[in-house]
Design an enzyme around this catalytic site. Structure first.
Site, PDB file in Angstrom:
ATOM      1  CG  HIS A  63      -0.574   0.134   2.513  1.00 59.07           C
ATOM      2  ND1 HIS A  63      -0.317  -0.937   3.346  1.00 59.07           N
ATOM      3  CD2 HIS A  63      -0.321   1.235   3.251  1.00 59.07           C
ATOM      4  CE1 HIS A  63       0.066  -0.497   4.536  1.00 59.07           C
ATOM      5  NE2 HIS A  63       0.073   0.818   4.508  1.00 59.07           N
ATOM      6  CG  ASP A  99       0.291  -4.238   2.663  1.00 58.22           C
ATOM      7  OD1 ASP A  99       0.904  -3.642   1.750  1.00 58.22           O
ATOM      8  OD2 ASP A  99      -0.588  -3.693   3.352  1.00 58.22           O
ATOM      9  CB  SER A 135       2.695   1.662   6.292  1.00 59.08           C
ATOM     10  OG  SER A 135       1.420   1.506   6.832  1.00 59.08           O
TER      11      SER A 135
HETATM   12  N1  ARG Z   1      -4.616  -0.042   7.247  1.00 59.01           N
HETATM   13  C1  ARG Z   1      -3.326  -0.008   6.644  1.00 59.01           C
HETATM   14  C2  ARG Z   1      -2.529   1.148   7.175  1.00 59.01           C
HETATM   15  O1  ARG Z   1      -3.041   2.212   7.367  1.00 59.01           O
HETATM   16  C3  ARG Z   1      -3.380   0.159   5.163  1.00 59.01           C
HETATM   17  C4  ARG Z   1      -3.894  -1.010   4.474  1.00 59.01           C
HETATM   18  C5  ARG Z   1      -4.107  -0.757   3.017  1.00 59.01           C
HETATM   19  N2  ARG Z   1      -5.042  -1.739   2.532  1.00 59.01           N
HETATM   20  C6  ARG Z   1      -6.311  -1.488   2.219  1.00 59.01           C
HETATM   21  N3  ARG Z   1      -7.090  -2.477   1.973  1.00 59.01           N
HETATM   22  N4  ARG Z   1      -6.775  -0.264   2.120  1.00 59.01           N
HETATM   23  O2  ARG Z   1      -1.334   1.052   7.346  1.00 59.01           O
END
Ligand code: ARG
Length: 772
Positions: A87, A223, A655
């Site tokens: 992401h 991811d 992230s």
């Molecule tokens: N929740 C994750 C974060 O903020 C991002 C995940 C991205 N994936 C998604 N399905 N939107 O680090």
């Protein structure tokens, strides 16, 4: 038997070192030696403090980068190969995708360096050093200094310090405030502007589970994505991509462990957490809970539905909006989870209790009264004032600027200001126009005017209805008077007459820009009305309250730290390099439910649903997984582990951060937080907060087995040095007597059965949602 059990628990609790538990803290690496090192060793760290952070010799910190200012990455080879999340690379992946060659969908791994794809504008920052500059910044400032004077003085000193540290543009440097302005630190970085895309799995793997699984455990998402940092032939950064650049040789890269993780293994996350507000007062929490978040959720919900409708109808639109959609959806769900959590965990009440006890402590001593006595009252009054204007802020950001044409019109502001400035010359106008031409290129590549028109109608209509009438910009009167109150008639007019609806028309304007043309453009006029109203009528009020808040918050935080002088507080995240440490750990989300700390490939097959785009499993992956073809990436239990949880304290911005074992080897990549602890950015819950990581062996499996890019894996330093250091049962100690979390630890009862003792019982998620 139960009594015996409690006696044992009590004994164990008494023997525990107080610090050895799942604890809050994104620590400044600068202080690890002093504050955390002993505790980290207890949990299984085998490195020296200098091997983690040292400004004179290569240390772990040199393997960590901040990516694009919003994510973290880590070097895994001596040739600048860098891992981060899928992401985090999403935007780059989308920008290199076309409907004919959709690498976002298909996945992509460069087989030679010449296939790696440049990304102008993308950069990484590598920390050179950090420094406590509190004394320099606050010199001569006293509690009597007026807040405005203080602000001006501090800003000036921050800039002077940073400018000196930049050494004529060699470095990027800035000073950030900590503990609500009680401390200041300077950060000096090297910035590399040539960051090339090396590879990523298909979106169906990198974003497997989509928004349904987002922010939740158990998780089966691969991811990750890969980039390579390039430098000039002297290994020095360049501002942007250059043809003759070569792979950067980092001072340090991480070894990658094939060992796999067990419960209780030491785990450390090193990265750039974005922002937490753990000192937010109860009144601030309340405002978020009952005003800001519901508004954000409603406005994002509206925008997402409209984007989705058009994306579903047309793959080309889907591709244009994929990255924007993912970003908006990510925090849409975040706000929902945060509010659910605040209700379930009674976060506001907890904070109120903390404030009441602080007030008692202050009241017990005259000097305390002098220093901090008015803090809480000032805070509450400021929030009462803010509450009246807060919706205007939320709607300007989420409704007006949530409309792409309005947000793009805002970019014309510099040009507009030049036209209005009698001293501005032609060259300045030309320069501004050239910059806007570039911005237009970016903007229109991913823009669909008919979609945006629908969003314009819906969001501005909500703005007009939800925000107090007296705070609305003039444009809504125009809609009322000239368009009979019909936002859609007004949108017809705007979209038929604005040059900001297409690249051709915008380029034509920018080729010969004039004030006359800009001033009458209806989209520009819409923005101008919103902006003028906001900056003239709303911002001054808000700023007044914020000045009171800044002073009062500072006193409040200082009082809290003085009251609990033996507690080491970790500063709120502010996009600076931090380290958080803990262990690999499972959790119990609610009564009667226990989650394992890892997921396996079987779960991917179990979740597979070819009719739901979020749960499609690519054919090749499906075949390999069904054949159990895991190669050297299988766990010792014979399965392929996909993701695991640790109790590291992290937040967005982390992230892509490496999860590192006690020997300093890479065991996973952090990519998410869990639903039960969505309040984490405002209040930390030590029982529930988990960090969700992709197992590095699944990453390597995706690269080598699925992607056929073995050369990339061969470039890494792969190690298999035996069990990870830690406090789990496999290390002789039991998780019980080391983790010290009496509330919910595993204990062996007399009859030898494993059981769990829990104090907190989370309510069902659905129940909380119903109350929103
Ligand atoms: N929740 C994750 C974060 O903020 C991002 C995940 C991205 N994936 C998604 N399905 N939107 O680090």
């Amino acid at each position: 038997m139960l009594q015996k059990l409690w006696a044992k628990l009590l004994l164990v609790a008494l023997l525990l070192p107080v610090a050895a538990r799942a604890d809050e803290g994104m620590w400044l690496p600068l202080y690890v030696k002093r504050l955390n090192y002993a505790d980290m060793q207890k949990k299984g760290l085998q490195l020296t403090a200098d091997e983690i952070y040292d400004i004179n010799n290569a240390s772990l910190k040199d393997a960590i980068v901040q990516l694009g200012g919003f994510c973290t990455g880590e070097f895994v080879s001596s040739q600048g190969l860098m891992l981060t999340n899928h992401h985090c690379g999403y935007d780059a992946l989308q920008s290199h995708s076309t409907p004919e060659n959709n690498i976002l969908e298909k996945g992509f791994f460069a087989t030679t360096k010449s296939e790696e794809k440049t990304n102008p504008g993308l950069f990484v920052d590598i920390l050179v050093r950090m420094e406590d500059v509190t004394g320099k910044v606050l010199e001569g400032i006293t509690p009597q200094t007026l807040e405005v004077e203080r602000t001006v003085l501090i800003q000036k000193r921050q800039k002077e310090l940073a400018d000196a540290a930049k050494e004529n543009g060699q470095y990027v440097a800035y000073v950030r405030d900590f503990f609500a302005g009680n401390e200041y630190y300077m950060f000096v970085y090297q910035r590399f502007g040539d960051v090339r895309l090396v590879g990523a799995p298909p979106e169906a793997i990198g974003k497997f589970g989509g928004d349904t699984d987002n922010w939740e455990w158990p998780r089966h998402t691969g991811d990750f994505s890969m980039f390579r940092v390039y430098a000039d032939k002297n290994n020095k950064p360049t501002a942007g991509p250059q043809a003759d650049n070569v792979p950067y040789v980092p001072k340090k890269h991480l070894s990658v462990s094939l060992q796999g993780v067990s419960e209780g293994d030491f785990a450390m996350v090193f990265g750039f957490p974005g922002r937490t507000q753990r000192f937010l007062p109860a009144a601030g929490l309340q405002l978020t809970l009952d005003q800001s978040n519901p508004a954000r959720i409603k406005l994002r919900d509206t925008r997402l539905k409209l984007w989705k409708e058009d994306s579903d109808a047309n793959p080309a639109i889907r591709l244009k909006y994929a990255s924007k959609y993912a970003n908006i959806a990510n925090y849409w769900k975040y706000y929902i989870g945060q509010n659910e959590g605040m209700k379930r965990l009674k976060t506001v009440d907890q904070k109120k209790a903390e404030e009441a006890s602080l007030m008692q402590w202050i009241a017990a001593d005259a000097t305390r009264g002098q220093n901090y006595g008015s803090a809480l009252n000032d805070i509450n009054q400021a929030y009462a004032g803010l509450r009246e204007y807060n919706l205007s802020s939320v709607y300007v950001n989420e409704a007006a600027y949530g409309t792409e044409i309005v947000a793009f019109a805002a970019k014309m502001a510099p040009l507009y200001n030049l036209f209005k400035d009698p001293k501005a010359d032609k060259a300045a106008v030309q320069k501004a126009a050239a910059e806007l031409k570039e911005a237009a290129e970016e903007h229109f590549k991913d823009y669909n005017a008919p979609t945006d028109k629908k969003v314009f109608v819906a969001l501005l209509q909500l703005y007009a209805t939800d925000v107090p009438k007296a705070q609305l910009p003039d444009v809504f009167q125009t809609v009322q008077k000239q368009y009979g109150g019909s936002m859609s008639k007004y949108a017809d007019y705007v979209f038929a007459n604005s040059f900001l609806t297409s690249k051709a028309k915008t380029d034509a304007f920018l080729a010969a820009p004039t004030l006359a043309k800009l001033e009458v453009d209806p989209a520009f006029k819409t923005w101008n009305s919103v902006y003028t109203n906001y900056s003239q009528n709303i911002v001054p009020k808000i700023q007044g309250y914020q000045a009171t808040l800044a002073r009062a918050n500072r006193a409040y935080v200082a009082a809290l730290r003085a009251k609990n002088a033996d507690k080491v507080y970790s500063p709120d995240a502010n996009s600076t390099l931090r380290l958080s440490y803990g262990t690999v750990r499972d959790y119990s989300p609610r009564d009667a439910v226990d989650y394992k700390f890892y997921t396996t490939a079987q779960g991917i097959l179990d979740k597979e649903d070819p009719t739901n785009p979020e749960f499609v499993v690519p054919t090749k992956e499906n075949e390999l997984l069904r054949a159990k073809d895991y190669g050297r990436f299988a766990d010792k239990d014979g399965t392929l582990h996909v993701a695991f949880t640790t109790d590291n304290d992290i937040t967005g911005g982390n992230s892509g951060s490496p999860v590192i074992n006690g020997r300093g080897e890479l065991i996973g990549i952090a990519f998410d937080g869990n639903w039960e602890a969505m309040t984490g950015d405002l209040a930390y819950d030590k029982d529930l907060k988990r960090c969700i990581n992709v197992d590095i062996r699944y990453v390597l499996w995706c690269v080598e087995k699925l992607g056929g890019a073995k050369a990339l894996v061969d470039e890494m330093t792969i190690v298999n040095n035996g069990p990870n250091p830690g406090v789990g049962p496999q290390n002789g100690g039991s998780a019980l007597n080391q983790l010290g979390d009496v509330d919910k630890m595993k204990v062996k009862t007399d009859d030898g059965q494993k059981t769990k003792v829990k104090k907190k019982k989370g309510k069902e998620k659905e129940e909380a949602a119903a109350g929103m």
